[in-house]
Design a protein around this motif. Structure first.
Motif, PDB file in Angstrom:
ATOM      1  N   ASP A   9       0.847  -1.202   0.000  1.00  0.00           N
ATOM      2  CA  ASP A   9       0.000   0.000   0.000  1.00  0.00           C
ATOM      3  C   ASP A   9       0.882   1.251   0.000  1.00  0.00           C
ATOM      4  OD1 ASP A   9      -1.922   1.921   0.194  1.00  0.00           O
ATOM      5  OD2 ASP A   9      -2.813   1.184   2.069  1.00  0.00           O
ATOM      6  N   ARG A  46      -8.537  11.091   5.337  1.00  0.00           N
ATOM      7  CA  ARG A  46      -8.391   9.952   4.408  1.00  0.00           C
ATOM      8  C   ARG A  46      -7.277   9.023   4.875  1.00  0.00           C
ATOM      9  NH1 ARG A  46      -8.723  13.957   0.470  1.00  0.00           N
ATOM     10  NH2 ARG A  46      -6.522  13.698  -0.123  1.00  0.00           N
ATOM     11  N   THR A  64      -6.125   8.663   7.937  1.00  0.00           N
ATOM     12  CA  THR A  64      -6.527   7.983   9.166  1.00  0.00           C
ATOM     13  C   THR A  64      -7.461   6.824   8.876  1.00  0.00           C
ATOM     14  OG1 THR A  64      -6.278  10.045  10.410  1.00  0.00           O
ATOM     15  CG2 THR A  64      -7.575   8.292  11.439  1.00  0.00           C
ATOM     16  N   ARG A  65      -8.396   7.003   7.948  1.00  0.00           N
ATOM     17  CA  ARG A  65      -9.295   5.901   7.565  1.00  0.00           C
ATOM     18  C   ARG A  65      -8.511   4.744   6.956  1.00  0.00           C
ATOM     19  NH1 ARG A  65     -12.721  10.211   5.955  1.00  0.00           N
ATOM     20  NH2 ARG A  65     -12.033  10.011   3.787  1.00  0.00           N
ATOM     21  N   ARG A  66      -7.528   5.068   6.153  1.00  0.00           N
ATOM     22  CA  ARG A  66      -6.706   4.018   5.533  1.00  0.00           C
ATOM     23  C   ARG A  66      -5.929   3.254   6.603  1.00  0.00           C
ATOM     24  NH1 ARG A  66      -4.900   3.034   0.365  1.00  0.00           N
ATOM     25  NH2 ARG A  66      -5.979   4.905  -0.365  1.00  0.00           N
ATOM     26  N   LEU A 122      -6.770   2.958   9.764  1.00  0.00           N
ATOM     27  CA  LEU A 122      -7.736   2.192  10.556  1.00  0.00           C
ATOM     28  C   LEU A 122      -8.154   0.914   9.834  1.00  0.00           C
ATOM     29  CD1 LEU A 122      -9.467   1.984  13.083  1.00  0.00           C
ATOM     30  CD2 LEU A 122     -11.191   3.417  11.948  1.00  0.00           C
ATOM     31  N   ASP A 123      -8.346   0.983   8.541  1.00  0.00           N
ATOM     32  CA  ASP A 123      -8.692  -0.225   7.773  1.00  0.00           C
ATOM     33  C   ASP A 123      -7.597  -1.283   7.921  1.00  0.00           C
ATOM     34  OD1 ASP A 123     -11.055   0.868   6.928  1.00  0.00           O
ATOM     35  OD2 ASP A 123     -10.299   1.503   4.964  1.00  0.00           O
ATOM     36  N   HIS A 124      -6.350  -0.853   7.839  1.00  0.00           N
ATOM     37  CA  HIS A 124      -5.245  -1.810   7.990  1.00  0.00           C
ATOM     38  C   HIS A 124      -5.150  -2.338   9.414  1.00  0.00           C
ATOM     39  CE1 HIS A 124      -3.410  -1.762   4.041  1.00  0.00           C
ATOM     40  NE2 HIS A 124      -3.392  -0.440   4.023  1.00  0.00           N
ATOM     41  N   ARG A 136      -7.531  -2.820  11.522  1.00  0.00           N
ATOM     42  CA  ARG A 136      -8.594  -3.813  11.738  1.00  0.00           C
ATOM     43  C   ARG A 136      -8.254  -5.167  11.128  1.00  0.00           C
ATOM     44  NH1 ARG A 136     -13.254   0.705  10.622  1.00  0.00           N
ATOM     45  NH2 ARG A 136     -13.725   1.168  12.824  1.00  0.00           N
ATOM     46  N   ARG A 137      -7.406  -5.186  10.117  1.00  0.00           N
ATOM     47  CA  ARG A 137      -7.007  -6.447   9.485  1.00  0.00           C
ATOM     48  C   ARG A 137      -5.639  -6.927   9.948  1.00  0.00           C
ATOM     49  NH1 ARG A 137      -8.722  -3.467   4.853  1.00  0.00           N
ATOM     50  NH2 ARG A 137      -6.547  -3.203   4.231  1.00  0.00           N
ATOM     51  N   ALA A 172      -4.943   3.208  15.736  1.00  0.00           N
ATOM     52  CA  ALA A 172      -4.830   4.039  14.532  1.00  0.00           C
ATOM     53  C   ALA A 172      -4.334   5.443  14.854  1.00  0.00           C
ATOM     54  CB  ALA A 172      -6.177   4.107  13.812  1.00  0.00           C
TER      55      ALA A 172
END
Length: 432
Positions: free
Chosen positions: A176, A205, A207-209, A211-213, A215-216, A237
Motif C-alpha cells: 500500500d 483519508r 486515518t481511515r486508511r 484504521l482499515d489496515h 482492523r485487518r 490508529a
C-alpha cells in the motif's frame, strides 16, 4: 544561533528530510559550523546553560552533559515533550500521538504504547512473523543490488518503506504505497509547523486508511499486538502514524550504517560471519554487531537533530530560576560529537555499545550523553522494535552482498564527517 544552528536544522526538514538541502548541508559542513557556535558558547559560559531569545520564544540550550541528562530524566514534568513547536508540527499528521499528549492523558497512552511495542524487550513477541517478512524484503533488495551492480537510497526507498508498513500493520499493508504517499504529504506540511494550515481532509483519508489496515492487522504485527494488549483499533490508529514516522529515521540510519560497513572490509566480514551464524541457527536473534552498527550510525548522524522540551513549571538552573513556558533544546550532535571526547567522538565504534547501552571507549559511559532514542521516562518506546528491524535488514544485506563504496570512499577511515546526506550515498554490489 539562529542562522548557523537552528535555521539549517529547520531547512533540512525536522519531520521529513529535504534531499537537496541535506546535500547542501553536507557540502557546506553545516553541523561543523553549528558545533563551532556551540563550542564558542560553551567556552564563554563554562558550559552553563544559555538562554536565547528568538522572537517571542525563549529557548534554553544545555551545553553540559549533566544538564542535558537532567532535562531528559525530568521529563515529562517539568520538561514536557509536548513543546509548542512539536505540537504545531505533529498535529498535521498525528494530533493524538502520545508524544504531544497533555500531561493528564499521557500516562495511559504511554502505558499502552509500551505494552504494544514491548519496550525493553530486544526481540518483540511478534518477532518471528516480523523478521520473516524482513528476510523476504532484504532478499529482494539484495537481488536488485547484484543485478544492477550499484544502489542509491532512491533505489531502496520503496523496499524499506514496504518493510516499515509490514512490521507495523502486517503483510496486507506491504504494497500500500498510497499509505506512505499520504503520510509523506502530511509530514511535508508538518515541516512548516505553524506556517501552514492543517489539511484535515487529507489527514482524515489517511486515518481511515490506517484504521482499515489496523482492523485487518495480524497478531505478528505491531498494530495487531497492540490491539490484543488492550487497545481498540481506533486507539491503535491514532498511534500508528508516529510508529511509521519513526521507521523513516530507521531507514536513514540503516543506509548510513551500510555505507560505513561497505567501506570497511574487516567490519563487513565480521558482520557477515554474525549473519551466517544466525541464519544457520534459525529463529530470531539480537545480532549485537549489526545492532551496534545501527546505534553508531544514529550517534554519529542523529536522525533527531534536536530534542525539544518545554517547561511546564518553574525550573532551577544553578542559582537562576526560570518561569514556566521556556523551550529547551538538547542538540544531539553537540553531545554525541563533543570535541573534548575526540578521537572517539568521530570514530565509528560498534564496540562502544553493550547491547543498547552506551559504554564508550573506556567501557563506561563516563558521563557522556549519548541518546539516539532520547532517554529518561520519555525515551522512545519503539527503540527495540526499530533496532530489531534495522539490524535484521542490515545483517541480511551484508550476508548476501559484497558491498563497496561508490560515492563516499572516505567513510573507510576515521574521523567521520559530521554531516552525511543519506540520499547521496551510493554503494556498489557484487557476490562474495
Amino acid at each position: 544561533m539562529l542562522t548557523t544552528v537552528l535555521a539549517p536544522m529547520l531547512a533540512r526538514g525536522p519531520i521529513v528530510r529535504r534531499p537537496r538541502v541535506g546535500a547542501a548541508a553536507e557540502r557546506l559542513g553545516a553541523d561543523a559550523r553549528a558545533a563551532d557556535v556551540l563550542a564558542g558558547l560553551a567556552e564563554r559560559y563554562e558550559r552553563r546553560p544559555v538562554a536565547v531569545t528568538l522572537g517571542r520564544r525563549r529557548m534554553v540550550l544545555p551545553l553540559h552533559h549533566d544538564d542535558g541528562r537532567a532535562v531528559l530524566d525530568l521529563s515529562p514534568d517539568p520538561f514536557s515533550p509536548a513543546s509548542a513547536e512539536k505540537r504545531a508540527a505533529l498535529r498535521h499528521f498525528q494530533p493524538r500521538a502520545v508524544l504531544i499528549s497533555p500531561l493528564d492523558e499521557r500516562p495511559v497512552l504511554r502505558d499502552w504504547n509500551e505494552r504494544a511495542l514491548e519496550t525493553g524487550r530486544p526481540v518483540h513477541s511478534a518477532g518471528a512473523g516480523v523478521v520473516g517478512a524482513l528476510h523476504a524484503i532484504a532478499d529482494g533488495v539484495a537481488r536488485s543490488a547484484r543485478a544492477s551492480g550499484a544502489l542509491g537510497f532512491e533505489d531502496v526507498d520503496d523496499a524499506l518503506w514496504a518493510a516499515a508498513r509490514t512490521v507495523t500493520l502486517g503483510p496486507g499493508a506491504q504494497d500500500d504505497a498510497t499509505l506512505v504517499d499520504e503520510l509523506t504529504a502530511l509530514r511535508r506540511r508538518a515541516n512548516w509547523a505553524f506556517a501552514v494550515p492543517q489539511d484535515r481532509a487529507l489527514r482524515a483519508r489517511f486515518t481511515r486508511r490506517v484504521l482499515d489496515h489496523v482492523r485487518r492487522a495480524p497478531l505478528d504485527s505491531l498494530a495487531g499486538a497492540g490491539v490484543v494488549r488492550g487497545g481498540s483499533p481506533v486507539l491503535a490508529a491514532t498511534q500508528v502514524p508516529h510508529w511509521m514516522f519513526a521507521f523513516d529515521a530507521a531507514r536513514i540510519a540503516l543506509w548510513r550504517a551500510l555505507a560505513v560497513v561497505a567501506a570497511r572490509p574487516g567490519l563487513q566480514d565480521a558482520m557477515r560471519a554474525e549473519a551466517v551464524d544466525a541464519a544457520a541457527a534459525g529463529g530470531v536473534h539480537e545480532l549485537p554487531l549489526a545492532r551496534a552498527a545501527v546505534l553508531e550510525s544514529l550517534r554519529l548522524w542523529p536522525t533527531t537533530l534536536v530534542i525539544l522540551r518545554e517547561t511546564v513549571a518553574p525550573t532551577a538552573w544553578g542559582d537562576v530560576v526560570l518561569p514556566a513556558g521556556h523551550g529547551v533544546s538538547v542538540v544531539s550532535s553537540w553531545f554525541h560529537r563533543d570535541r573534548e571526547r575526540r578521537p572517539a567522538a568521530d570514530t565509528f565504534g560498534p564496540a562502544f555499545w553493550h547491547g543498547t547501552t552506551w559504554v564508550g571507549p573506556s567501557g563506561q559511559d563516563d558521563g557522556w550523553l549519548v541518546v539516539p532514542f532520547s532517554a529518561g521516562p520519555v525515551v522512545c518506546p519503539g527503540a527495540d522494535v526499530v533496532l530489531l528491524t534495522a539490524s535484521t535488514l542490515l545483517s541480511d544485506l551484508v550476508r548476501d552482498v559484497a558491498w563497496r563504496p561508490v560515492s563516499h570512499p572516505a567513510l573507510a577511515d576515521d574521523p567521520l564527517p559530521p554531516t552525511l546526506s543519506h540520499t547521496g550515498l551510493r554503494l556498489g554490489a557484487g557476490t562474495d
